[in-house]
Write an enzyme that holds these catalytic residues in place. Sequence first.
Site: not given
Ligand code: ZN
Length: 567
Positions: A84, A287, A325
């Site tokens: 990121s 995640h 992103d």
């Molecule tokens: Zn991440």
Amino acid sequence: MAQWLNRKTGTTCLFAVVLWAVLMLCSTAVAGERAKNVIVLIADGCSNEQYTFARWFKGEPLALDPIRVGAVKTHIADSVVADSAPAASAYATGVRTSDKFISVGPHADTMAGVPKPDAELQYRPLATVLEGAKVMGKATGIVATSRVTHATPAAYMAHVPGRDMEDDIMEQAVYQKIDVVFGGGKRHLAPKDAGGIRADGENLAMELRSRGYQIVESRDEMLKVNEGKAFGMFASSHMDAEIDRPRLHPGQPTLEEMTRKAIEILSKSPRGFFLMVEGSQIDWACHANDPAHLLGDLLAFDRAVAAALEFAKKDGRTLVMALSDHNTGGFSIGNYGSDKVYSQMKPDAFLAPFRRMKASAFALWKKMGDERTVPKVKSVVLEGWGIDLSDEDAQLILNLAAQNRKAKQEEFYAVGRVISQKYTYVGWTTHGHSGGDVPLHAFGPGRPMGVIDGPEIGRICARAMGLDLEKLNQRLFVEAGKAFGDGNVRVDKRDPQNPVVLIQHKGKTAELPVNKNWLLFDGKARPLEGVVVYAAETQKAYIPMQAVHFIRMSKEPLPSVVAGQKK
Ligand SMILES: [Zn+2]
């Protein structure tokens, strides 16, 4: 241009030539359309399948749907898959940089296909579109559901070669004179003895108040702010997942509420504003392979986009861009469990498990405490996610959690991974990021279209505001050693937590504390329009041109950063 700079500032500007070449080579957006305001909304770690999933769950179109214009390539200087920090740095500065870097130039080891950066560019602070908006007299704002020192918001406010340098990031953020900053991270505002965790003894909360900021810590306090400068610290570290917030910390504002309040305050600026809003935790949900956390935070993000579009449609001179992103988790609608039924998957059957989920996997695991037993897992999951696990699957979660612990991976990731695969039809391929292009959404003057290279996003924002990024870099980050001779510049590290750049000039010494925006010279403290940055890797200090002029007692006007303006 180089001779002008040489003549005016006495510095060689090979860097300026390199940056100019990079910026000119890649412009692909709709040139010319100017925007008074720019709002960039970043759904961290998200892509097509997650949007589709959220739309099914919402049961109606997303606010994002009508403004889809293309996609963004996300690779960074040294990896096919992004982190990121460099991804957001590219969006903020127009320059591709290295893993974990926050708006500083890339290190030398770029990957195949990415040109090796010139020595001048390595670790050099890269001016951001937020800093540019500020120099243009616009109001500026940052909103996030993470600590505001976390990678994406940090990339717009600070310049450090490591995303974990959060004390330095907060210090730069405080001295950047940003009008509105809303999110988490209060712990980085104060030293240990004042309830924070800062190691440098700095009390930045006191500094903010002395600069006229209103520091607010709850939704109600935030809603009372109507103008001026505001720092909203709604959690010591990160704010809650959207799905947990009403239960755990109902006093925290939503992403939509923070976005609306920021726009309300910033839109009072006669010259317009720049605002970055991040749906920070979509990434963490992916995640963790956690569909409940994902739906909560992605739909919260979509409501923030709706708020921005509502303003932009009324205002008519606002560019809104919403993108990610990078993708995270390799999420899919359909998994190995649906191999035989994927073309007979009815919405209610598909959505049923998610409608029963009332907490994030992180919150469920916290509820477990230290009781790592099958009955405990079963009762916590039944209560929080409405799923009646088999003993085998409860044991599977405990085994995987133990494996994760050994692998220094988050234990609670086991919950989402096992349950998604065995009790739902959504799939995950990783607990990390993935490398596909991400969808791009845009509305208003200067909006791009097509497949866009990551750094181009920063250039599109600059072009829409009429900002010349190259001139901005020259104005905000002059290499002190080049301006005054390396022999006349040194860094006083007697207090290693608070280094000071010392510049000798005509027998006098100027003192410029690192990460701050002022200098002491000739017995006078003078405010600067940007922060002082020290790159320890190259031992170079970067100071605003304004400081160069103060030290030289030069009355020379600063160069305009408005695109197309000669002076
Ligand atoms: Zn991440």
